[in-house]
Write an enzyme that holds these catalytic residues in place. Sequence first.
Site, PDB file in Angstrom:
ATOM      1  N   GLU A 140       0.838  -1.194   0.000  1.00 20.17           N
ATOM      2  CA  GLU A 140       0.000   0.000   0.000  1.00 20.17           C
ATOM      3  C   GLU A 140       0.874   1.244   0.000  1.00 20.17           C
ATOM      4  OE1 GLU A 140      -3.780   1.864   2.541  1.00 20.17           O
ATOM      5  OE2 GLU A 140      -2.327   0.587   3.571  1.00 20.17           O
ATOM      6  N   LYS A 237      -9.934   1.916  -2.393  1.00 18.71           N
ATOM      7  CA  LYS A 237     -10.124   1.480  -1.009  1.00 18.71           C
ATOM      8  C   LYS A 237     -11.541   1.793  -0.544  1.00 18.71           C
ATOM      9  CE  LYS A 237      -7.566   1.571   3.372  1.00 18.71           C
ATOM     10  NZ  LYS A 237      -6.352   2.135   4.018  1.00 18.71           N
ATOM     11  N   CYS A 278      -5.738  -2.861   2.795  1.00 21.92           N
ATOM     12  CA  CYS A 278      -5.479  -2.626   4.220  1.00 21.92           C
ATOM     13  C   CYS A 278      -6.738  -2.724   5.084  1.00 21.92           C
ATOM     14  CB  CYS A 278      -4.792  -1.272   4.405  1.00 21.92           C
ATOM     15  SG  CYS A 278      -3.956  -1.094   6.010  1.00 21.92           S
TER      16      CYS A 278
END
Length: 409
Positions: A140, A237, A278
């Site tokens: 990331e 995301k 994440c």
Amino acid sequence: RARPSFPAPMSGGGAQTLAATALAASLTFFAVSHRRVASVSRRLDRVAARVERERQRTRRSSMALASSSADVDALAGKRVTGARVPSPRRDPRLATHPGKVKVALCQLSVGDDKSKNIDAMVAAVRAAARDGAALVVLPEMWNCPYANASFPTYAEVIDPTTRWGPAVCTDEPGPANDASSVVDSPSVAALAAVARETGVVLVGGSIPERDVDDTNLLYNACCVFDGDRGLIAKHRKTHLFDLDIPGEISFRESDTLAAGADLTVADTAIGRIGVGICFDMRFPELAAVCASRGASMLVYPGAFNTVTGPLHWELLQRARAVDNQIFVLTCSPARDVDAKKKSPPAYEAWGHSTVVGPFAEILATTDEHESIVVAECDLEHIAIRRRNMPLETQRRGDLYAVVDRKPPP
């Protein structure tokens, strides 16, 4: 009684000086006020634009919710296959030629110099490919420091996806090869180039993306390249990293980034993969929907921190793997050992990039230092684990179900 006293009248020159001073002060005040009003106006415009986007997004979600709710209501009391709506799909590769896939996780050190970060990424992907990896994963935010102050500065435009198609890195003329691609979006250009050069499936970690239509809008975006097929998928995301643990860590991605509105599953040369970034890993529903769409691997570029990482990083990976009986791959940046010495202190990534099998077994991992983690994933183990423990047929679809709000056609 004393007579009141008055100041003596000013001379003509003094009065003119006073008037000029007053005029200058008024003009300065007006200029400052105008700038402040303009700044506030721009902020209000951005807020209004964001509110309108959220309104449209809520409207679309409500329509999808109503449609999905109707589907669920129609099935009330009936057994839903696999407790999934719609019914689960299968990775076509598992049926035709399940086999072993060599994967590599490039845990990179990330600095302030974008060009050096890009050079390090290219070198790592080439090294992984030379070692025989068919799937390579990056961390990331590999092209910039993980900080809200960095995201706008390092952001790049990724759309339109056709710009990063098969023509990239060939000698043929075309929009994918013009100089602006390298200048405006050097990280994306480098990803496309090294994927084509090496022929690997490249899950390109994530970088800050600047929206092509609204340049004030930023995302945390992951690009997936499939060799010379070019860019085949992009995941924004979905769940932004906002938390505040007093005395330990506080971070709000939503201060600079917007949340993505879609889940991402892509068919690649090594099989069907689902992508999250994440914080997305904390939400089992996302993983369940990706698995229901037929993903045989879940790939999460991530940068957990040294507060939550020791307790949750491996735990969440193994949970997502055993929940869905699929492989889970995570790739973190290497830890900046001097992070706390910087002013202000920099973000400390946990590291420990890991490959987990469908029975929650750790296939390969590392520590916090820069490294390349290599593992072999035998896709046939998915079928074996599901046959040994048939969770799909054991789920109570008459009592609960995971609903895919935006199922693919």
